[in-house]
Design an enzyme around this catalytic site. Sequence first.
Site, PDB file in Angstrom:
ATOM      1  N   HIS A 179      75.015 -20.434-134.502  1.00 24.40           N
ATOM      2  CA  HIS A 179      76.308 -19.741-134.577  1.00 24.40           C
ATOM      3  C   HIS A 179      76.071 -18.336-135.093  1.00 24.40           C
ATOM      4  CE1 HIS A 179      80.498 -18.946-135.340  1.00 24.40           C
ATOM      5  NE2 HIS A 179      80.773 -20.027-134.653  1.00 24.40           N
ATOM      6  N   ASP A 235      80.698 -27.791-131.998  1.00 25.59           N
ATOM      7  CA  ASP A 235      80.641 -28.488-130.716  1.00 25.59           C
ATOM      8  C   ASP A 235      79.682 -29.664-130.725  1.00 25.59           C
ATOM      9  OD1 ASP A 235      82.471 -26.944-129.273  1.00 25.59           O
ATOM     10  OD2 ASP A 235      81.007 -25.328-129.149  1.00 25.59           O
TER      11      ASP A 235
HETATM   12  N1  COA Z   1      68.859 -23.451-129.485  1.00 26.65           N
HETATM   13  C1  COA Z   1      67.630 -22.918-129.680  1.00 26.65           C
HETATM   14  N2  COA Z   1      67.422 -21.741-130.289  1.00 26.65           N
HETATM   15  C2  COA Z   1      68.500 -21.079-130.726  1.00 26.65           C
HETATM   16  C3  COA Z   1      69.789 -21.573-130.561  1.00 26.65           C
HETATM   17  C4  COA Z   1      69.954 -22.808-129.917  1.00 26.65           C
HETATM   18  N3  COA Z   1      71.154 -23.348-129.719  1.00 26.65           N
HETATM   19  N4  COA Z   1      70.682 -20.707-131.082  1.00 26.65           N
HETATM   20  C5  COA Z   1      69.959 -19.692-131.554  1.00 26.65           C
HETATM   21  N5  COA Z   1      68.644 -19.908-131.341  1.00 26.65           N
HETATM   22  C6  COA Z   1      67.531 -19.029-131.717  1.00 26.65           C
HETATM   23  C7  COA Z   1      67.408 -17.904-130.684  1.00 26.65           C
HETATM   24  O1  COA Z   1      66.562 -18.279-129.627  1.00 26.65           O
HETATM   25  C8  COA Z   1      66.854 -16.798-131.541  1.00 26.65           C
HETATM   26  O2  COA Z   1      65.485 -17.050-131.732  1.00 26.65           O
HETATM   27  P1  COA Z   1      64.408 -15.843-131.759  1.00 26.65           P
HETATM   28  O3  COA Z   1      64.842 -15.005-132.932  1.00 26.65           O
HETATM   29  O4  COA Z   1      63.107 -16.521-131.930  1.00 26.65           O
HETATM   30  O5  COA Z   1      64.571 -15.129-130.450  1.00 26.65           O
HETATM   31  C9  COA Z   1      67.545 -16.989-132.880  1.00 26.65           C
HETATM   32  O6  COA Z   1      67.871 -18.395-132.945  1.00 26.65           O
HETATM   33  C10 COA Z   1      68.813 -16.169-133.034  1.00 26.65           C
HETATM   34  O7  COA Z   1      69.687 -16.521-131.979  1.00 26.65           O
HETATM   35  P2  COA Z   1      70.648 -15.530-131.182  1.00 26.65           P
HETATM   36  O8  COA Z   1      70.711 -15.966-129.744  1.00 26.65           O
HETATM   37  O9  COA Z   1      70.262 -14.117-131.472  1.00 26.65           O
HETATM   38  O10 COA Z   1      72.024 -15.838-131.868  1.00 26.65           O
HETATM   39  P3  COA Z   1      73.442 -15.282-131.424  1.00 26.65           P
HETATM   40  O11 COA Z   1      74.186 -15.082-132.689  1.00 26.65           O
HETATM   41  O12 COA Z   1      73.326 -14.148-130.477  1.00 26.65           O
HETATM   42  O13 COA Z   1      74.050 -16.505-130.608  1.00 26.65           O
HETATM   43  C11 COA Z   1      75.060 -18.553-130.116  1.00 26.65           C
HETATM   44  C12 COA Z   1      74.867 -17.458-131.167  1.00 26.65           C
HETATM   45  C13 COA Z   1      76.146 -19.523-130.566  1.00 26.65           C
HETATM   46  C14 COA Z   1      75.510 -17.912-128.776  1.00 26.65           C
HETATM   47  C15 COA Z   1      73.709 -19.288-129.916  1.00 26.65           C
HETATM   48  O14 COA Z   1      73.309 -19.881-131.129  1.00 26.65           O
HETATM   49  C16 COA Z   1      73.783 -20.332-128.819  1.00 26.65           C
HETATM   50  O15 COA Z   1      73.654 -19.998-127.627  1.00 26.65           O
HETATM   51  N6  COA Z   1      74.023 -21.631-129.191  1.00 26.65           N
HETATM   52  C17 COA Z   1      74.141 -22.671-128.188  1.00 26.65           C
HETATM   53  C18 COA Z   1      75.525 -22.643-127.558  1.00 26.65           C
HETATM   54  C19 COA Z   1      76.575 -23.206-128.479  1.00 26.65           C
HETATM   55  O16 COA Z   1      76.419 -24.272-129.050  1.00 26.65           O
HETATM   56  N7  COA Z   1      77.691 -22.471-128.567  1.00 26.65           N
HETATM   57  C20 COA Z   1      78.836 -22.877-129.366  1.00 26.65           C
HETATM   58  C21 COA Z   1      79.066 -21.944-130.514  1.00 26.65           C
HETATM   59  S1  COA Z   1      80.358 -22.585-131.552  1.00 26.65           S
END
Ligand code: COA
Length: 385
Positions: free
Chosen positions: A266, A322
């Site tokens: 998140h 979720d």
């Molecule tokens: N699975 C695996 N790795 C994850 C992850 C996940 N669900 N969420 C974050 N990470 C990792 C990223 O790959 C990144 O790793 P790195 O630094 O080695 O590249 C790091 O954690 C930071 O993630 P980032 O994508 O920059 O976070 P964000 O704040 O941009 O994205 C979300 C937040 C919610 C979009 C992201 O965590 C995600 O896509 N989660 C899955 C979808 C989900 O459950 N969404 C519902 C949100 S309520």
Amino acid sequence: MSEYLPGLEGVPATRSNISFIDGEKGILAYRGYPIEQLAAHSNFEETTLLLLDGQLPSSDELEQFDSQLRRNRRVKYNIREMMKHLPKNGHPMEMLQTALASLGMFYPSNECMVGSDLCEDLDYIHNMTVKIIARMPVIVTMWAHIRSGYDPVEPRPDLSYAENFLYMYTGAEPDPELARILDTCLILHAEHTINASTFAALVAGSTLASPYGVIAAAIGTLSGPLHGGANEKVVHMLHEIGSPENVSRWLDRKLASKEKIWGMGHREYKVKDPRATILQGLMEKLAESRGGRVSPLLETALALEDAAEARLGPKGVYANVDFYSGILYAEMGIRTDQFTPIFAVARAAGWLAHWREQLADNRIFRPTQVYTGETGREFVPIDQR
Ligand code: COA
């Protein structure tokens, strides 16, 4: 020029006194009330009024609001007819966005909003809010029947918001334990500061678009798998894993190929999402009250959360809202592709509270950009390219 931050991370887009997150401590509060207290003691109708008005309502105020919601459950039959013509295999979020936007045609709302005092007229805002909050779950449940070729179940004014949802969805008398769980899920999903869909609602609202247009914009934004669509993905993922003993190998493979683990991570929380903790508790309580007779997905989810915590915890990636909500909805007999529409039904409370807050001090959103394209090019006629 100010610095460009992808995803606007950390950039304040508005001032708001509706909800608060402390992502380091895992705190979420609506109007100052911790989410744990609202989940334990409130219901969705009361929480909605709290989000809208900023105060816990008196019993008279709540009764009045509740009866307005109950009286506004019926939708015009032409909406039902329109829904019958939508493709049956379309995604329910697309149906919901279409049907919500169509309410603006069937119940015109803001012909004279621009240049009038409507945007500061609390009665107008309240009436629009009631119409939308009362009808969204009705549209979602109507679709469950229409897409199977049946007429929808009529709403019942004697049932609470969550009970009526289950009744209209299943056509059967709602189970009180499941209705209370659904009610809690709605509270937990009702609001979450300036997330992507709320931001979309604010941007649309700032143009003085009709509230139906505002909510349709927010629904479209919520539908993506990086936002509300993740609950559906979680259940598919758990089915794919199959059982707890497969978790470790499956997780290694996914992380090695840099794939997302749905329901994890998140932007705001660097610890476990407090809503995930409450939902997990609800699921475990349900399992207990049913003598363990719940979906085996729960065991797989618990094993996955454990394994993922060890691997992703150091990056601040933990279970989000979720992760457990889909398993609970599945226990209610709700089809996977209807999970995100339920999220939308709940989040409409937050969207409309932010819409009201935006209108009270409105300025159209018009950010800037960092231009990275070409300049000073000469047009070349088509036969010379
Ligand atoms: N699975 C695996 N790795 C994850 C992850 C996940 N669900 N969420 C974050 N990470 C990792 C990223 O790959 C990144 O790793 P790195 O630094 O080695 O590249 C790091 O954690 C930071 O993630 P980032 O994508 O920059 O976070 P964000 O704040 O941009 O994205 C979300 C937040 C919610 C979009 C992201 O965590 C995600 O896509 N989660 C899955 C979808 C989900 O459950 N969404 C519902 C949100 S309520």
